[in-house]
Scaffold this active site. Sequence first.
Site, PDB file in Angstrom:
ATOM      1  N   GLN A  34       3.239 -14.476  -6.003  1.00 40.38           N
ATOM      2  CA  GLN A  34       4.256 -14.231  -4.971  1.00 40.38           C
ATOM      3  C   GLN A  34       3.960 -15.101  -3.743  1.00 40.38           C
ATOM      4  O   GLN A  34       2.860 -15.622  -3.600  1.00 40.38           O
ATOM      5  CB  GLN A  34       4.242 -12.752  -4.579  1.00 40.38           C
ATOM      6  N   TYR A  64       2.014   5.147   6.342  1.00 38.56           N
ATOM      7  CA  TYR A  64       2.036   4.960   4.882  1.00 38.56           C
ATOM      8  C   TYR A  64       0.647   5.173   4.278  1.00 38.56           C
ATOM      9  O   TYR A  64       0.459   5.981   3.370  1.00 38.56           O
ATOM     10  CB  TYR A  64       2.523   3.550   4.566  1.00 38.56           C
ATOM     11  N   GLN A  65      -0.384   4.465   4.840  1.00 40.52           N
ATOM     12  CA  GLN A  65      -1.719   4.531   4.215  1.00 40.52           C
ATOM     13  C   GLN A  65      -2.297   5.941   4.268  1.00 40.52           C
ATOM     14  O   GLN A  65      -2.930   6.403   3.337  1.00 40.52           O
ATOM     15  CB  GLN A  65      -2.694   3.571   4.918  1.00 40.52           C
ATOM     16  N   ASP A  89      -4.503  -4.692   0.326  1.00 44.00           N
ATOM     17  CA  ASP A  89      -4.761  -4.893   1.753  1.00 44.00           C
ATOM     18  C   ASP A  89      -5.941  -4.042   2.212  1.00 44.00           C
ATOM     19  O   ASP A  89      -6.500  -4.276   3.280  1.00 44.00           O
ATOM     20  CB  ASP A  89      -3.508  -4.543   2.573  1.00 44.00           C
ATOM     21  N   GLU A 109      -6.249  -4.590  -8.144  1.00 41.25           N
ATOM     22  CA  GLU A 109      -5.220  -5.369  -7.423  1.00 41.25           C
ATOM     23  C   GLU A 109      -5.020  -6.684  -8.181  1.00 41.25           C
ATOM     24  O   GLU A 109      -5.998  -7.372  -8.488  1.00 41.25           O
ATOM     25  CB  GLU A 109      -5.684  -5.635  -5.989  1.00 41.25           C
ATOM     26  N   ASP A 140      -4.557  -7.040 -13.837  1.00 40.48           N
ATOM     27  CA  ASP A 140      -3.342  -6.264 -14.091  1.00 40.48           C
ATOM     28  C   ASP A 140      -3.714  -4.799 -14.369  1.00 40.48           C
ATOM     29  O   ASP A 140      -4.462  -4.504 -15.303  1.00 40.48           O
ATOM     30  CB  ASP A 140      -2.624  -6.882 -15.304  1.00 40.48           C
ATOM     31  N   ALA A 141      -3.170  -3.909 -13.544  1.00 46.19           N
ATOM     32  CA  ALA A 141      -3.518  -2.488 -13.659  1.00 46.19           C
ATOM     33  C   ALA A 141      -3.055  -1.903 -14.997  1.00 46.19           C
ATOM     34  O   ALA A 141      -3.654  -0.953 -15.502  1.00 46.19           O
ATOM     35  CB  ALA A 141      -2.878  -1.719 -12.518  1.00 46.19           C
ATOM     36  N   ASP A 159      -0.382   2.320  -5.085  1.00 42.98           N
ATOM     37  CA  ASP A 159       0.076   1.727  -3.827  1.00 42.98           C
ATOM     38  C   ASP A 159       0.701   0.381  -4.173  1.00 42.98           C
ATOM     39  O   ASP A 159       0.110  -0.683  -3.956  1.00 42.98           O
ATOM     40  CB  ASP A 159      -1.128   1.553  -2.887  1.00 42.98           C
ATOM     41  N   TYR A 227       9.983  -0.231   7.054  1.00 43.78           N
ATOM     42  CA  TYR A 227      10.440  -0.291   5.648  1.00 43.78           C
ATOM     43  C   TYR A 227      11.948  -0.100   5.643  1.00 43.78           C
ATOM     44  O   TYR A 227      12.497   0.576   6.500  1.00 43.78           O
ATOM     45  CB  TYR A 227       9.764   0.813   4.820  1.00 43.78           C
TER      46      TYR A 227
HETATM   47  N1  LIG Z   1      -0.061  -1.484   0.638  1.00 45.06           N
HETATM   48  C1  LIG Z   1       1.007  -1.724   1.532  1.00 45.06           C
HETATM   49  C2  LIG Z   1       2.294  -1.072   1.135  1.00 45.06           C
HETATM   50  C3  LIG Z   1       2.763  -1.408  -0.231  1.00 45.06           C
HETATM   51  N2  LIG Z   1       3.883  -0.580  -0.595  1.00 45.06           N
HETATM   52  C4  LIG Z   1       5.174  -0.795   0.055  1.00 45.06           C
HETATM   53  C5  LIG Z   1       6.191   0.161  -0.413  1.00 45.06           C
HETATM   54  C6  LIG Z   1       7.621  -0.291  -0.503  1.00 45.06           C
HETATM   55  C7  LIG Z   1       7.991  -1.417   0.417  1.00 45.06           C
HETATM   56  N3  LIG Z   1       9.363  -1.857   0.228  1.00 45.06           N
HETATM   57  C8  LIG Z   1       7.022  -2.561   0.247  1.00 45.06           C
HETATM   58  C9  LIG Z   1       5.568  -2.218   0.095  1.00 45.06           C
END
Ligand SMILES: NCCCN[C@H]1CC[C@@H](N)CC1
Length: 291
Positions: A34, A64-65, A89, A109, A140-141, A159, A227
Amino acid sequence: SSGRVVYFNNPMWPGEAHSIKVEKILYKEKSEYQEVLVFESLSYGKVLVLDGIVQLTEKDECAYQEMITHLPLCSIESPKTVLVVGGGDGGVLREICRHSSVTHVDICEIDKMVIDVSKKYFPELAVGFEDPRVHLHVGDAVEFLRCTSEGKYDAIIVDSSDPVGPGEELVEKPFFMTIAKALRPGGVLCNMAESMWLHTHLIQDMISICKQTFSSVSYAWTSVPTYPSGLIGFILCSKEGSSVDFVNPVNPIEKVEGAAKHIRELRFYNSEMHKAAFALPAFLKREVGLL
Ligand SMILES: NCCCN[C@H]1CC[C@@H](N)CC1
């Protein structure tokens, strides 16, 4: 160049774009999987973008985390072994390592460039890799989980990025079967699960797959302003043999203690937010079969 506005237009959210003002581009390369972009924004700190989709910003990554990690880990008695799928990350690792009961963390990852870029530009997240309990697997998970011994993990956290590109296979039934196999009886899964405003069909599909594979399945969500639609959801599942029943409003049974001295305090998660995260609007419960 500074002042450029970055549009994130994507088939995952047709007809809408999301823009953040770019003060300075810090990194822009193509990895094996990517395009990886890091830029300094005006009001969200540094931003990580993969293939034009915001993955995290310094300002709101805590929501989020912390939620994707503590919703599962505070729902079971003293979690010991945890697997992170994605999460390159390091932010989820930082959060897992706040749990003193945890003795072993595997992270799988696929894109090493994400790890290296995070270590350089997001040290506050990549600090998670420094914990001696953490074992990194670059690959690859889907393959990693196929070779994982049965009943190895108390918790698995997916994640992932969106199911376009590298994250595509992570929403299909075979993958959830391997996750269920890798969890011990009573183990829990927390899976990133998109937006209730944008993806109810995808959420419905994931929930119906999870219902075939796990004994209790539920959905939770939280606010992440950068997001699309300003929020993100999580599917939480527990394997049979668990004391946890996600179907009913859940009170956390584990506390997040003070972490190691070099890890900053929690910014978002607490027990009220934990409980509130499982409160769902009427349309969502109807549309995804969680009535
Ligand atoms: N580890 C960072 C977040 C990864 N997940 C996100 C959830 C959905 C979002 N559109 C992009 C990344």
